[in-house]
Design a protein around this motif. Structure first.
Motif, PDB file in Angstrom:
ATOM      1  N   GLU A   1      -9.433  -0.293  -4.563  1.00  0.00           N
ATOM      2  CA  GLU A   1      -8.828   1.038  -4.371  1.00  0.00           C
ATOM      3  C   GLU A   1      -7.387   1.057  -4.862  1.00  0.00           C
ATOM      4  O   GLU A   1      -6.939   2.031  -5.493  1.00  0.00           O
ATOM      5  CB  GLU A   1      -8.883   1.425  -2.881  1.00  0.00           C
ATOM      6  CG  GLU A   1      -8.380   2.832  -2.597  1.00  0.00           C
ATOM      7  CD  GLU A   1      -8.378   3.152  -1.108  1.00  0.00           C
ATOM      8  OE1 GLU A   1      -9.046   4.121  -0.713  1.00  0.00           O
ATOM      9  OE2 GLU A   1      -7.724   2.388  -0.347  1.00  0.00           O
ATOM     10  N   LYS A   2      -6.650  -0.029  -4.619  1.00  0.00           N
ATOM     11  CA  LYS A   2      -5.284  -0.120  -5.139  1.00  0.00           C
ATOM     12  C   LYS A   2      -5.288  -0.087  -6.665  1.00  0.00           C
ATOM     13  O   LYS A   2      -4.437   0.562  -7.296  1.00  0.00           O
ATOM     14  CB  LYS A   2      -4.607  -1.400  -4.638  1.00  0.00           C
ATOM     15  CG  LYS A   2      -4.260  -1.369  -3.150  1.00  0.00           C
ATOM     16  CD  LYS A   2      -3.577  -2.666  -2.740  1.00  0.00           C
ATOM     17  CE  LYS A   2      -3.270  -2.681  -1.248  1.00  0.00           C
ATOM     18  NZ  LYS A   2      -2.650  -3.950  -0.820  1.00  0.00           N
ATOM     19  N   MET A   3      -6.254  -0.785  -7.273  1.00  0.00           N
ATOM     20  CA  MET A   3      -6.359  -0.788  -8.731  1.00  0.00           C
ATOM     21  C   MET A   3      -6.602   0.629  -9.249  1.00  0.00           C
ATOM     22  O   MET A   3      -5.961   1.064 -10.234  1.00  0.00           O
ATOM     23  CB  MET A   3      -7.497  -1.719  -9.160  1.00  0.00           C
ATOM     24  CG  MET A   3      -7.812  -1.686 -10.653  1.00  0.00           C
ATOM     25  SD  MET A   3      -8.998  -0.391 -11.132  1.00  0.00           S
ATOM     26  CE  MET A   3     -10.512  -0.993 -10.409  1.00  0.00           C
TER      27      MET A   3
ATOM     28  N   SER B   1       0.832  -1.204   0.000  1.00  0.00           N
ATOM     29  CA  SER B   1       0.000   0.000   0.000  1.00  0.00           C
ATOM     30  C   SER B   1       0.864   1.251   0.000  1.00  0.00           C
ATOM     31  O   SER B   1       0.551   2.244  -0.659  1.00  0.00           O
ATOM     32  CB  SER B   1      -0.925   0.004   1.227  1.00  0.00           C
ATOM     33  OG  SER B   1      -1.813  -1.086   1.170  1.00  0.00           O
ATOM     34  N   ASP B   2       1.971   1.214   0.759  1.00  0.00           N
ATOM     35  CA  ASP B   2       2.858   2.377   0.837  1.00  0.00           C
ATOM     36  C   ASP B   2       3.552   2.650  -0.488  1.00  0.00           C
ATOM     37  O   ASP B   2       3.941   3.782  -0.779  1.00  0.00           O
ATOM     38  CB  ASP B   2       3.919   2.161   1.925  1.00  0.00           C
ATOM     39  CG  ASP B   2       3.308   2.249   3.319  1.00  0.00           C
ATOM     40  OD1 ASP B   2       2.160   2.740   3.427  1.00  0.00           O
ATOM     41  OD2 ASP B   2       3.966   1.816   4.278  1.00  0.00           O
ATOM     42  N   ALA B   3       3.727   1.595  -1.292  1.00  0.00           N
ATOM     43  CA  ALA B   3       4.448   1.750  -2.563  1.00  0.00           C
ATOM     44  C   ALA B   3       3.580   2.420  -3.628  1.00  0.00           C
ATOM     45  O   ALA B   3       4.086   2.879  -4.639  1.00  0.00           O
ATOM     46  CB  ALA B   3       4.920   0.387  -3.065  1.00  0.00           C
ATOM     47  N   ILE B   4       2.266   2.468  -3.409  1.00  0.00           N
ATOM     48  CA  ILE B   4       1.342   3.049  -4.394  1.00  0.00           C
ATOM     49  C   ILE B   4       0.961   4.461  -3.955  1.00  0.00           C
ATOM     50  O   ILE B   4       0.526   4.674  -2.818  1.00  0.00           O
ATOM     51  CB  ILE B   4       0.068   2.178  -4.528  1.00  0.00           C
ATOM     52  CG1 ILE B   4       0.430   0.766  -4.983  1.00  0.00           C
ATOM     53  CG2 ILE B   4      -0.933   2.814  -5.479  1.00  0.00           C
ATOM     54  CD1 ILE B   4      -0.714  -0.222  -4.891  1.00  0.00           C
ATOM     55  N   GLU B   5       1.135   5.430  -4.864  1.00  0.00           N
ATOM     56  CA  GLU B   5       0.754   6.818  -4.563  1.00  0.00           C
ATOM     57  C   GLU B   5      -0.764   6.900  -4.502  1.00  0.00           C
ATOM     58  O   GLU B   5      -1.465   6.537  -5.449  1.00  0.00           O
ATOM     59  CB  GLU B   5       1.293   7.757  -5.645  1.00  0.00           C
ATOM     60  CG  GLU B   5       1.026   9.218  -5.328  1.00  0.00           C
ATOM     61  CD  GLU B   5       1.487  10.137  -6.458  1.00  0.00           C
ATOM     62  OE1 GLU B   5       1.247  11.341  -6.366  1.00  0.00           O
ATOM     63  OE2 GLU B   5       2.070   9.623  -7.438  1.00  0.00           O
ATOM     64  N   LYS B   6      -1.304   7.417  -3.392  1.00  0.00           N
ATOM     65  CA  LYS B   6      -2.752   7.432  -3.185  1.00  0.00           C
ATOM     66  C   LYS B   6      -3.343   8.727  -3.743  1.00  0.00           C
ATOM     67  O   LYS B   6      -3.405   9.737  -3.053  1.00  0.00           O
ATOM     68  CB  LYS B   6      -3.071   7.279  -1.699  1.00  0.00           C
ATOM     69  CG  LYS B   6      -3.437   5.877  -1.296  1.00  0.00           C
ATOM     70  CD  LYS B   6      -4.143   5.858   0.037  1.00  0.00           C
ATOM     71  CE  LYS B   6      -4.878   4.541   0.221  1.00  0.00           C
ATOM     72  NZ  LYS B   6      -5.643   4.493   1.459  1.00  0.00           N
ATOM     73  N   ARG B   7      -3.771   8.679  -4.998  1.00  0.00           N
ATOM     74  CA  ARG B   7      -4.451   9.824  -5.608  1.00  0.00           C
ATOM     75  C   ARG B   7      -5.966   9.619  -5.580  1.00  0.00           C
ATOM     76  O   ARG B   7      -6.727  10.565  -5.718  1.00  0.00           O
ATOM     77  CB  ARG B   7      -3.963  10.000  -7.047  1.00  0.00           C
ATOM     78  CG  ARG B   7      -2.471  10.301  -7.119  1.00  0.00           C
ATOM     79  CD  ARG B   7      -1.941  10.196  -8.526  1.00  0.00           C
ATOM     80  NE  ARG B   7      -2.524  11.206  -9.401  1.00  0.00           N
ATOM     81  CZ  ARG B   7      -2.357  11.198 -10.720  1.00  0.00           C
ATOM     82  NH1 ARG B   7      -1.657  10.233 -11.300  1.00  0.00           N
ATOM     83  NH2 ARG B   7      -2.899  12.140 -11.460  1.00  0.00           N
ATOM     84  N   VAL B   8      -6.373   8.369  -5.430  1.00  0.00           N
ATOM     85  CA  VAL B   8      -7.798   8.035  -5.344  1.00  0.00           C
ATOM     86  C   VAL B   8      -8.055   7.376  -3.990  1.00  0.00           C
ATOM     87  O   VAL B   8      -7.358   6.439  -3.606  1.00  0.00           O
ATOM     88  CB  VAL B   8      -8.217   7.065  -6.478  1.00  0.00           C
ATOM     89  CG1 VAL B   8      -9.712   6.771  -6.396  1.00  0.00           C
ATOM     90  CG2 VAL B   8      -7.845   7.636  -7.830  1.00  0.00           C
ATOM     91  N   VAL B   9      -9.063   7.878  -3.282  1.00  0.00           N
ATOM     92  CA  VAL B   9      -9.392   7.351  -1.960  1.00  0.00           C
ATOM     93  C   VAL B   9     -10.863   6.960  -1.919  1.00  0.00           C
ATOM     94  O   VAL B   9     -11.734   7.779  -2.276  1.00  0.00           O
ATOM     95  CB  VAL B   9      -9.110   8.396  -0.852  1.00  0.00           C
ATOM     96  CG1 VAL B   9      -9.522   7.850   0.517  1.00  0.00           C
ATOM     97  CG2 VAL B   9      -7.650   8.816  -0.863  1.00  0.00           C
TER      98      VAL B   9
END
Length: 506
Positions: A500-502, A385-393
């Motif tokens: 969400e990761k997708m 999860s930390d490796a993916i930039e969270k632009r969508v929540v």
């Protein structure tokens, strides 16, 4: 008194089987008997009551036949009754050679149950002992309700013991039949009996109605008892008998002037087998054999164990064929997690450890129990999860499922700071969630959502907890396939996390 031998007689197969709802089969009784004598190495076994049932007779025949081959038939004992020789006939048929004769140890029982005088009772007992001897059957004698006898009719008890010690008996068995003794009374009463009859072998048979079984056993030994009657897992009528595992640990650690032959390393193995056969579950906090008793939960304890074993005591789990564990939950802290990582051969840096600890605390706040087997999946989920930039929540959602109505979802999504909301129905809660998501993307974005081509749910292999399930979704975008994973205690939520990761990947 230095190094005096204390006999340990196990009565799991007789008194322990009086636990409500417990009945051992013939093969189970034989298996337990073998384990008790060969692995645990108790001195004697009380395996049955005479004249109970045909199944009981067949079990005793199997055990005595095996014991005869092993040359230990003298270690097999059967509870018998003052019944004009009927129990003796049963013993002969069963092939048993030691009877534990049940007699009245209190005037109250004698008067109101048998309605006989002491002289009449003594005459019947004498006839039974003599009959047994003619068939080469040795006799031990139970004084049923002896503890109440000492409290309320001591003159009768000593009159009876005067008679009994003049008979040809091997042992006198002193039961606290109703579990009423305090430890002070146990010491006082056995001391009185011991001083009056110094050459007689006395066993103490304790029950646990006030949870004083182990304390009373300790006092019985101090007062000079020669033997103890115990059961595996403290099985027995009402609150059960004095428990084998606790008593053995207490003797080995605190009563240095006595010796026993019991192999404490086999206690856990025997305990688990008896639990399986009986269906009588061991409480998780049961000393020595309970599931939790060698598990540290608080992080400060794990930290102390790392610093010169500050939270160890003499009850080391290795003594009993077990291993210390460190629980994972909201109070476990980094030290517990590090202990589990060491067992798994894994290592994390300080920042990663901090994030994994926080995730376990979150699960603990939900009252979820995390096992060691769950840990690699939590690590993978947190670090992935930390490796993916969270632009969508996925900010909020409401999942609805009612009888006779289609499942529905109201979804609130934040994309680069902008909030969107949609409602949809579907064939299931996750299908409804995906329909709401498709509606949002169709309305507010020119992008196409990937196709969901595979959906798998599993719990971490080897996990015995219900804390986590992992949802693995395979997506296809144009010609490219990729996988995302979600981890949560709820299956639908874990699927939403994978989704969400997708969204952040695309």
């Amino acid at each position: 008194m230095i190094g005096r031998k204390i006999e340990i007689m196990d009565t799991t197969l007789r008194d322990g089987e009086q636990t409500s709802g417990v009945s051992f089969s013939v093969s189970e009784k034989l298996t337990i008997a073998k384990l008790l004598l060969e692995e645990l190495k108790v001195d004697r076994l009380e395996i049955a009551s005479a004249r109970v049932s045909e199944g009981e007779l067949q079990a005793v025949k199997k055990i005595t036949s095996w014991a005869l081959e092993q040359k230990c038939l003298n270690k097999i004992e059967v509870l018998t009754f003052v019944d004009g020789g009927k129990s003796i006939d049963w013993m002969i048929d069963a092939g048993a050679k030691v009877q534990n004769l049940l007699t009245k140890g209190s005037l109250n029982h004698l008067t109101h149950q048998l309605k006989k005088t002491p002289a009449q009772h003594f005459a019947d007992i004498k006839a039974n002992i003599e009959l047994a001897a003619t068939h080469d059957i040795k006799t031990n004698v139970y004084l049923e309700d002896w503890s109440n006898g000492m409290r309320n009719s001591k003159e009768y008890v000593f009159e009876y013991l005067d008679f009994l010690t003049a008979q040809k008996t091997e042992r006198v068995l002193l039961p606290d039949t109703l579990g009423i003794l305090t430890h002070d009374e146990t010491f006082k009463f056995i001391t009185e009996v011991r001083e009056k009859y110094p050459t007689t072998h006395f066993d103490f048979h304790g029950h646990n109605d006030y949870d004083l079984g182990v304390a009373n056993v300790m006092e019985a030994i101090k007062a000079g008892a020669n033997g103890l009657h115990l059961t595996i897992n403290g099985m027995g009528e009402r609150a059960g008998n004095a428990p084998m595992a606790s008593v053995i640990a207490v003797i080995n650690d605190f009563l240095k002037d006595v010796k026993i032959t019991v192999n404490e390393k086999a206690l856990n193995k025997v305990s688990k087998l008896v639990e399986t056969f009986s269906g009588f579950r061991i409480p998780v906090n049961k000393p020595v054999v309970g599931a939790n008793v060698f598990t540290q939960t608080a992080g400060i304890h794990a930290d102390g164990d790392n610093k010169n074993n500050l939270y160890f005591n003499d009850l080391m789990p290795e003594r009993f064929g077990r291993k210390r564990k460190y629980a994972l939950g909201k109070t476990s802290g980094k030290a517990n997690i590090q202990k589990n990582l060491q067992d798994l051969g894994l290592s994390l840096n300080d920042e990663e450890l901090k994030k994994v600890t926080q995730r376990i605390i979150e699960l603990g706040d939900k009252k979820e129990v995390v096992s060691q087997e769950d840990l690699p999946y939590i690590i993978s989920d947190v670090l992935d999860s930390d490796a993916i930039e969270k632009r969508v929540v996925v900010e909020n959602y409401v999942l609805g499922h009612a009888k006779g109505m289609k499942p529905s979802t109201t979804l609130q999504l934040i994309v680069e700071g902008v909030q969107y909301e949609a409602h949809a129905q579907g064939d299931g809660q996750f299908d409804a969630f995906m329909n709401a998501l498709k509606k949002l993307y169709k309305t507010h974005s020119k992008k196409d959502l990937p196709k969901l081509i595979d959906y798998a749910v599993r719990i971490p292999p080897g996990s015995h907890s219900d804390a986590l399930c992992e949802t693995i979704i395979t997506w296809k975008l144009e010609e490219k396939e990729f996988i995302t994973r979600g981890l949560d205690s709820d299956q639908t939520v874990s699927a939403i996390k994978a989704t969400e990761k997708m969204l952040n990947i695309i």
